[in-house]
Scaffold this motif. Structure first.
Motif, PDB file in Angstrom:
ATOM      1  N   ARG A  24      64.418  50.349  39.212  1.00  0.00           N
ATOM      2  CA  ARG A  24      63.038  49.998  38.907  1.00  0.00           C
ATOM      3  C   ARG A  24      63.052  48.899  37.860  1.00  0.00           C
ATOM      4  O   ARG A  24      63.917  48.874  36.978  1.00  0.00           O
ATOM      5  N   SER A  25      62.063  48.071  37.948  1.00  0.00           N
ATOM      6  CA  SER A  25      61.939  47.015  36.957  1.00  0.00           C
ATOM      7  C   SER A  25      61.387  47.593  35.652  1.00  0.00           C
ATOM      8  O   SER A  25      60.893  48.725  35.602  1.00  0.00           O
ATOM      9  N   ARG A  26      61.450  46.805  34.605  1.00  0.00           N
ATOM     10  CA  ARG A  26      60.913  47.229  33.313  1.00  0.00           C
ATOM     11  C   ARG A  26      59.421  47.499  33.432  1.00  0.00           C
ATOM     12  O   ARG A  26      58.902  48.463  32.869  1.00  0.00           O
ATOM     13  N   GLU A  27      58.716  46.667  34.180  1.00  0.00           N
ATOM     14  CA  GLU A  27      57.277  46.839  34.364  1.00  0.00           C
ATOM     15  C   GLU A  27      56.959  48.149  35.083  1.00  0.00           C
ATOM     16  O   GLU A  27      56.011  48.845  34.713  1.00  0.00           O
ATOM     17  N   GLU A  28      57.753  48.481  36.098  1.00  0.00           N
ATOM     18  CA  GLU A  28      57.547  49.742  36.808  1.00  0.00           C
ATOM     19  C   GLU A  28      57.800  50.937  35.892  1.00  0.00           C
ATOM     20  O   GLU A  28      57.055  51.916  35.920  1.00  0.00           O
ATOM     21  N   GLU A  29      58.832  50.848  35.073  1.00  0.00           N
ATOM     22  CA  GLU A  29      59.122  51.926  34.126  1.00  0.00           C
ATOM     23  C   GLU A  29      57.994  52.087  33.116  1.00  0.00           C
ATOM     24  O   GLU A  29      57.597  53.204  32.777  1.00  0.00           O
ATOM     25  N   LEU A  30      57.468  50.974  32.621  1.00  0.00           N
ATOM     26  CA  LEU A  30      56.359  51.037  31.673  1.00  0.00           C
ATOM     27  C   LEU A  30      55.093  51.581  32.323  1.00  0.00           C
ATOM     28  O   LEU A  30      54.336  52.327  31.697  1.00  0.00           O
ATOM     29  N   ASP A  31      54.860  51.224  33.594  1.00  0.00           N
ATOM     30  CA  ASP A  31      53.710  51.775  34.326  1.00  0.00           C
ATOM     31  C   ASP A  31      53.818  53.290  34.437  1.00  0.00           C
ATOM     32  O   ASP A  31      52.834  54.006  34.225  1.00  0.00           O
ATOM     33  N   SER A 111      52.956  46.850  24.878  1.00  0.00           N
ATOM     34  CA  SER A 111      54.229  46.277  25.311  1.00  0.00           C
ATOM     35  C   SER A 111      54.164  45.731  26.728  1.00  0.00           C
ATOM     36  O   SER A 111      54.927  44.833  27.070  1.00  0.00           O
ATOM     37  N   ARG A 112      53.252  46.248  27.533  1.00  0.00           N
ATOM     38  CA  ARG A 112      53.114  45.707  28.884  1.00  0.00           C
ATOM     39  C   ARG A 112      51.912  44.795  29.019  1.00  0.00           C
ATOM     40  O   ARG A 112      51.554  44.374  30.114  1.00  0.00           O
ATOM     41  N   ASP A 114      48.651  45.285  28.716  1.00  0.00           N
ATOM     42  CA  ASP A 114      47.535  45.820  29.487  1.00  0.00           C
ATOM     43  C   ASP A 114      46.340  45.957  28.544  1.00  0.00           C
ATOM     44  O   ASP A 114      46.177  46.953  27.849  1.00  0.00           O
TER      45      ASP A 114
END
Length: 140
Positions: A24-31, A111-112, A114
């Motif tokens: 998973r990408s960093r963005e997916e992990e943060l989501d 951090s993301r 949003d």
């Protein structure tokens, strides 16, 4: 004293291609992390709604549910029925827990990048802080 390792390590990636396990990408992990924090905040908000119904809690719960669904690709979060209040629940403790969860969600949202979630969680932190402050007018 120790028996030698006879097979390859299950943690080794040298013998396998990178497609053997999902990444998973960093963005997916943060989501995923942000959706978890928001879902926990939603559960506490629903519990507070069950103890002391209020319009602002209803609005906040709906906004939180919408953000969780957005982060989970449309999958609606589990909700606590308004009639399911625990008899031993203390509103002050729930407000403290909600404030903590909102602050964790705010860190991840920042951090993301949003903005919508960051604003929502900051508003919830303010609301729960206000609920915990002693009422000066009531004590006079």
């Amino acid at each position: 004293m120790y028996e030698p390792i006879r097979g390859t390590s299950v943690h080794s990636t040298t013998n396998r291609t990178s497609s053997d396990f999902p990444h998973r990408s960093r963005e997916e992990e943060l989501d995923i992390q942000l959706a978890g924090h928001l879902a926990a905040l939603l559960a506490v908000t629903d519990e507070l709604r069950a103890l002391a119904p209020a319009d602002d809690l209803d609005i906040a719960a709906d906004r939180l549910a919408g953000q969780v669904a957005r982060l989970r690709a449309g999958q609606a979060p589990a909700r606590v029925p308004v009639t399911a209040a625990r008899a031993d629940a203390r509103p002050a403790g729930l407000h403290r827990r909600a404030h903590t969860l909102a602050s964790r969600a705010l860190v991840v949202a920042a951090s993301r990048a949003d903005t919508a979630v960051a604003i929502l969680t900051a508003e919830r932190m303010d609301a729960h802080s206000a609920a915990l402050e002693p009422r000066e007018l009531a004590s006079r």
